[in-house]
Scaffold this motif. Structure first.
Motif, PDB file in Angstrom:
ATOM      1  N   LEU A  30     -35.143  -1.222  -3.771  1.00  0.00           N
ATOM      2  CA  LEU A  30     -35.816  -0.072  -3.153  1.00  0.00           C
ATOM      3  C   LEU A  30     -36.549  -0.466  -1.868  1.00  0.00           C
ATOM      4  CD1 LEU A  30     -37.000   1.649  -6.423  1.00  0.00           C
ATOM      5  CD2 LEU A  30     -35.153   2.377  -4.903  1.00  0.00           C
ATOM      6  N   SER A  31     -37.001  -1.694  -1.788  1.00  0.00           N
ATOM      7  CA  SER A  31     -37.627  -2.158  -0.542  1.00  0.00           C
ATOM      8  C   SER A  31     -36.598  -2.202   0.579  1.00  0.00           C
ATOM      9  CB  SER A  31     -38.247  -3.549  -0.741  1.00  0.00           C
ATOM     10  OG  SER A  31     -39.335  -3.492  -1.641  1.00  0.00           O
ATOM     11  N   ALA A  32     -35.396  -2.693   0.269  1.00  0.00           N
ATOM     12  CA  ALA A  32     -34.340  -2.742   1.283  1.00  0.00           C
ATOM     13  C   ALA A  32     -33.827  -1.344   1.610  1.00  0.00           C
ATOM     14  CB  ALA A  32     -33.201  -3.631   0.806  1.00  0.00           C
ATOM     15  N   ALA A  33     -33.725  -0.477   0.583  1.00  0.00           N
ATOM     16  CA  ALA A  33     -33.210   0.880   0.802  1.00  0.00           C
ATOM     17  C   ALA A  33     -34.121   1.694   1.709  1.00  0.00           C
ATOM     18  CB  ALA A  33     -33.037   1.592  -0.538  1.00  0.00           C
ATOM     19  N   ALA A  34     -35.376   1.305   1.808  1.00  0.00           N
ATOM     20  CA  ALA A  34     -36.309   2.014   2.692  1.00  0.00           C
ATOM     21  C   ALA A  34     -35.863   1.973   4.143  1.00  0.00           C
ATOM     22  CB  ALA A  34     -37.714   1.427   2.556  1.00  0.00           C
ATOM     23  N   TRP A  35     -34.926   1.057   4.460  1.00  0.00           N
ATOM     24  CA  TRP A  35     -34.402   0.960   5.820  1.00  0.00           C
ATOM     25  C   TRP A  35     -33.244   1.918   6.060  1.00  0.00           C
ATOM     26  CZ3 TRP A  35     -36.944  -1.520   9.556  1.00  0.00           C
ATOM     27  CH2 TRP A  35     -37.938  -2.434   9.166  1.00  0.00           C
ATOM     28  N   ALA A  36     -32.943   2.768   5.096  1.00  0.00           N
ATOM     29  CA  ALA A  36     -31.913   3.792   5.298  1.00  0.00           C
ATOM     30  C   ALA A  36     -32.304   4.692   6.469  1.00  0.00           C
ATOM     31  CB  ALA A  36     -31.738   4.621   4.029  1.00  0.00           C
ATOM     32  N   PRO A  37     -31.320   5.228   7.194  1.00  0.00           N
ATOM     33  CA  PRO A  37     -31.643   6.058   8.357  1.00  0.00           C
ATOM     34  C   PRO A  37     -32.228   7.407   7.977  1.00  0.00           C
ATOM     35  CG  PRO A  37     -29.283   6.077   7.946  1.00  0.00           C
ATOM     36  CD  PRO A  37     -29.864   5.070   7.013  1.00  0.00           C
ATOM     37  N   SER A  38     -33.107   7.907   8.842  1.00  0.00           N
ATOM     38  CA  SER A  38     -33.617   9.279   8.696  1.00  0.00           C
ATOM     39  C   SER A  38     -34.044   9.762  10.065  1.00  0.00           C
ATOM     40  CB  SER A  38     -34.799   9.340   7.714  1.00  0.00           C
ATOM     41  OG  SER A  38     -35.891   8.554   8.154  1.00  0.00           O
ATOM     42  N   GLY A  39     -33.838  11.045  10.326  1.00  0.00           N
ATOM     43  CA  GLY A  39     -34.176  11.615  11.622  1.00  0.00           C
ATOM     44  C   GLY A  39     -35.641  11.415  11.966  1.00  0.00           C
ATOM     45  N   PRO A 127     -30.913   1.725 -19.072  1.00  0.00           N
ATOM     46  CA  PRO A 127     -32.298   1.333 -19.341  1.00  0.00           C
ATOM     47  C   PRO A 127     -33.269   1.637 -18.199  1.00  0.00           C
ATOM     48  CG  PRO A 127     -31.090  -0.576 -18.613  1.00  0.00           C
ATOM     49  CD  PRO A 127     -30.101   0.565 -18.637  1.00  0.00           C
ATOM     50  N   ALA A 128     -32.752   2.158 -17.104  1.00  0.00           N
ATOM     51  CA  ALA A 128     -33.600   2.489 -15.951  1.00  0.00           C
ATOM     52  C   ALA A 128     -33.077   3.765 -15.305  1.00  0.00           C
ATOM     53  CB  ALA A 128     -33.614   1.351 -14.932  1.00  0.00           C
ATOM     54  N   ALA A 129     -33.983   4.530 -14.737  1.00  0.00           N
ATOM     55  CA  ALA A 129     -33.589   5.764 -14.059  1.00  0.00           C
ATOM     56  C   ALA A 129     -34.492   6.005 -12.867  1.00  0.00           C
ATOM     57  CB  ALA A 129     -33.641   6.953 -15.013  1.00  0.00           C
ATOM     58  N   LEU A 130     -33.904   6.556 -11.856  1.00  0.00           N
ATOM     59  CA  LEU A 130     -34.623   6.912 -10.630  1.00  0.00           C
ATOM     60  C   LEU A 130     -34.579   8.431 -10.496  1.00  0.00           C
ATOM     61  CD1 LEU A 130     -33.912   5.327  -7.140  1.00  0.00           C
ATOM     62  CD2 LEU A 130     -33.645   7.782  -7.472  1.00  0.00           C
ATOM     63  N   PHE A 131     -35.692   9.018 -10.058  1.00  0.00           N
ATOM     64  CA  PHE A 131     -35.738  10.460  -9.814  1.00  0.00           C
ATOM     65  C   PHE A 131     -36.185  10.674  -8.372  1.00  0.00           C
ATOM     66  CE2 PHE A 131     -36.024   9.890 -14.309  1.00  0.00           C
ATOM     67  CZ  PHE A 131     -35.185  10.874 -14.806  1.00  0.00           C
ATOM     68  N   CYS A 132     -35.355  11.387  -7.618  1.00  0.00           N
ATOM     69  CA  CYS A 132     -35.582  11.543  -6.184  1.00  0.00           C
ATOM     70  C   CYS A 132     -35.992  12.977  -5.857  1.00  0.00           C
ATOM     71  CB  CYS A 132     -34.325  11.170  -5.405  1.00  0.00           C
ATOM     72  SG  CYS A 132     -34.602  11.049  -3.628  1.00  0.00           S
ATOM     73  N   TYR A 133     -37.139  13.115  -5.233  1.00  0.00           N
ATOM     74  CA  TYR A 133     -37.694  14.406  -4.832  1.00  0.00           C
ATOM     75  C   TYR A 133     -37.693  14.531  -3.313  1.00  0.00           C
ATOM     76  CZ  TYR A 133     -39.705  15.169  -9.533  1.00  0.00           C
ATOM     77  OH  TYR A 133     -39.895  15.368 -10.883  1.00  0.00           O
ATOM     78  N   ILE A 134     -37.716  15.792  -2.851  1.00  0.00           N
ATOM     79  CA  ILE A 134     -37.865  16.078  -1.428  1.00  0.00           C
ATOM     80  C   ILE A 134     -38.837  17.236  -1.273  1.00  0.00           C
ATOM     81  CG2 ILE A 134     -35.859  17.629  -1.418  1.00  0.00           C
ATOM     82  CD1 ILE A 134     -35.336  16.704   1.497  1.00  0.00           C
ATOM     83  N   ASP A 135     -39.605  17.211  -0.209  1.00  0.00           N
ATOM     84  CA  ASP A 135     -40.571  18.269   0.054  1.00  0.00           C
ATOM     85  C   ASP A 135     -39.841  19.584   0.308  1.00  0.00           C
ATOM     86  OD1 ASP A 135     -42.530  19.967   1.578  1.00  0.00           O
ATOM     87  OD2 ASP A 135     -43.776  18.164   1.339  1.00  0.00           O
ATOM     88  N   ARG A 136     -40.288  20.644  -0.346  1.00  0.00           N
ATOM     89  CA  ARG A 136     -39.617  21.940  -0.224  1.00  0.00           C
ATOM     90  C   ARG A 136     -39.677  22.507   1.184  1.00  0.00           C
ATOM     91  NH1 ARG A 136     -40.177  25.326  -3.811  1.00  0.00           N
ATOM     92  NH2 ARG A 136     -41.317  24.126  -5.389  1.00  0.00           N
ATOM     93  N   GLY A 147     -29.620  11.920   1.086  1.00  0.00           N
ATOM     94  CA  GLY A 147     -28.310  11.470   0.631  1.00  0.00           C
ATOM     95  C   GLY A 147     -27.981  10.075   1.135  1.00  0.00           C
ATOM     96  N   MET A 148     -28.313   9.803   2.400  1.00  0.00           N
ATOM     97  CA  MET A 148     -28.050   8.466   2.946  1.00  0.00           C
ATOM     98  C   MET A 148     -28.911   7.416   2.249  1.00  0.00           C
ATOM     99  SD  MET A 148     -27.324   9.066   7.014  1.00  0.00           S
ATOM    100  CE  MET A 148     -28.705  10.159   7.377  1.00  0.00           C
ATOM    101  N   TYR A 149     -30.136   7.786   1.919  1.00  0.00           N
ATOM    102  CA  TYR A 149     -31.019   6.871   1.186  1.00  0.00           C
ATOM    103  C   TYR A 149     -30.442   6.548  -0.194  1.00  0.00           C
ATOM    104  CZ  TYR A 149     -35.021   5.633  -1.788  1.00  0.00           C
ATOM    105  OH  TYR A 149     -35.861   5.036  -2.704  1.00  0.00           O
ATOM    106  N   LEU A 150     -30.002   7.568  -0.908  1.00  0.00           N
ATOM    107  CA  LEU A 150     -29.452   7.348  -2.248  1.00  0.00           C
ATOM    108  C   LEU A 150     -28.191   6.494  -2.199  1.00  0.00           C
ATOM    109  CD1 LEU A 150     -30.004  10.932  -3.697  1.00  0.00           C
ATOM    110  CD2 LEU A 150     -31.214   8.844  -4.377  1.00  0.00           C
ATOM    111  N   GLN A 151     -27.339   6.731  -1.206  1.00  0.00           N
ATOM    112  CA  GLN A 151     -26.143   5.897  -1.056  1.00  0.00           C
ATOM    113  C   GLN A 151     -26.536   4.449  -0.796  1.00  0.00           C
ATOM    114  OE1 GLN A 151     -23.105   5.927  -1.672  1.00  0.00           O
ATOM    115  NE2 GLN A 151     -21.749   5.234  -0.037  1.00  0.00           N
ATOM    116  N   THR A 152     -27.549   4.240   0.015  1.00  0.00           N
ATOM    117  CA  THR A 152     -28.015   2.887   0.294  1.00  0.00           C
ATOM    118  C   THR A 152     -28.502   2.213  -0.981  1.00  0.00           C
ATOM    119  OG1 THR A 152     -28.652   3.557   2.542  1.00  0.00           O
ATOM    120  CG2 THR A 152     -29.599   1.514   1.697  1.00  0.00           C
ATOM    121  N   VAL A 153     -29.256   2.954  -1.796  1.00  0.00           N
ATOM    122  CA  VAL A 153     -29.716   2.418  -3.081  1.00  0.00           C
ATOM    123  C   VAL A 153     -28.521   1.996  -3.935  1.00  0.00           C
ATOM    124  CG1 VAL A 153     -30.842   2.998  -5.267  1.00  0.00           C
ATOM    125  CG2 VAL A 153     -31.883   3.716  -3.108  1.00  0.00           C
ATOM    126  N   MET A 154     -27.514   2.860  -4.029  1.00  0.00           N
ATOM    127  CA  MET A 154     -26.374   2.571  -4.896  1.00  0.00           C
ATOM    128  C   MET A 154     -25.586   1.352  -4.427  1.00  0.00           C
ATOM    129  SD  MET A 154     -24.981   6.345  -6.026  1.00  0.00           S
ATOM    130  CE  MET A 154     -25.042   7.117  -4.412  1.00  0.00           C
TER     131      MET A 154
END
Length: 221
Positions: A30-39, A127-136, A147-154
């Motif tokens: 998750l530390s590395a995935a934080a480098w996923a692109p975002s506008g 044995p582990a689960a991630l739940f991803c939220y976004i501000d409405r 979506g790009m962040y989740l792909q990076t995680v995977m």
């Protein structure tokens, strides 16, 4: 593992061993995935990770709720259009047919199909689960960023020898998830993600992809 191998070996795994996933590995991913692109680098993802007793509690409550036939929570977003035009509808139908065929479940065996569906809320044994939220208050471009962040995680999970399965199904019981996670007001649960080591005894069908000329148009010399 190189990037090409990570991309082509990633798939939605629906059967996991109960072998624990260390927090150290999850934090590294998750530390590395934080480098996923975002506008404009706004990083619109809000991620919760569950393991151990809290995850076991959520699984139990969610499975019981679905098994009892309780109604879904009010939709916060539409998973699919009510009518999927061609070729998207055909691809979705083919996916369902291939998945249940791999499990040995006939189309008319509704009870078996329901049991297979309920496994979503047991995280397929993960044995582990991630739940991803976004501000409405955020828009479609920010949903694309998530979506790009989740792909990076995977992809990073693959490098750790782990597999995953993203599940919009969790949004259908979002209030149950919120009872465990207590997310701030204003966040929408987009999806869950089951994480763990694949159970090789669980049957699956490797889904193909459309040929390049169906989805890509090259323009130029």
């Amino acid at each position: 593992m190189d990037v090409y191998e990570a991309v082509t070996s990633r798939r939605a795994v629906r059967g996991f061993k109960d072998q624990p996933v260390s927090r150290e590995v999850l934090e590294r991913v998750l530390s590395a995935a934080a480098w996923a692109p975002s506008g404009s680098n706004i990083q619109p993802w809000n991620t919760y990770v569950l393991t151990g007793a809290p995850l076991a509690e959520l699984k139990t409550v969610a499975v019981e709720r679905v098994a009892h036939g309780d109604p879904w929570d009010e939709r916060q977003y539409e998973m699919y259009p009510s009518v999927l035009k061609s070729p998207y509808g055909e691809r979705r139908s083919a996916f369902g047919k291939e998945r249940y065929s791999a499990l040995g479940i006939a189309r008319e065996d509704w009870e078996a199909r329901q049991r297979a569906a309920i496994a979503n809320w047991n995280c397929f044994g993960a044995p582990a689960a991630l739940f991803c939220y976004i501000d409405r208050d955020l828009g479609r471009p920010q949903w694309a960023d998530v979506g790009m962040y989740l792909q990076t995680v995977m992809l990073l999970l693959r490098d750790e020898g782990l597999h995953s399965c993203t599940q919009m199904a969790w949004s259908q019981v979002r209030e149950t998830v919120a009872e465990v996670l207590s997310p701030p007001e204003g966040l929408i649960l987009f999806c869950g993600m089951s994480i763990g080591y694949e159970d090789p005894t669980v049957s699956y069908a490797r889904r193909g992809r459309a040929p390049l000329n169906e989805t890509v148009t090259f323009v130029g010399g």
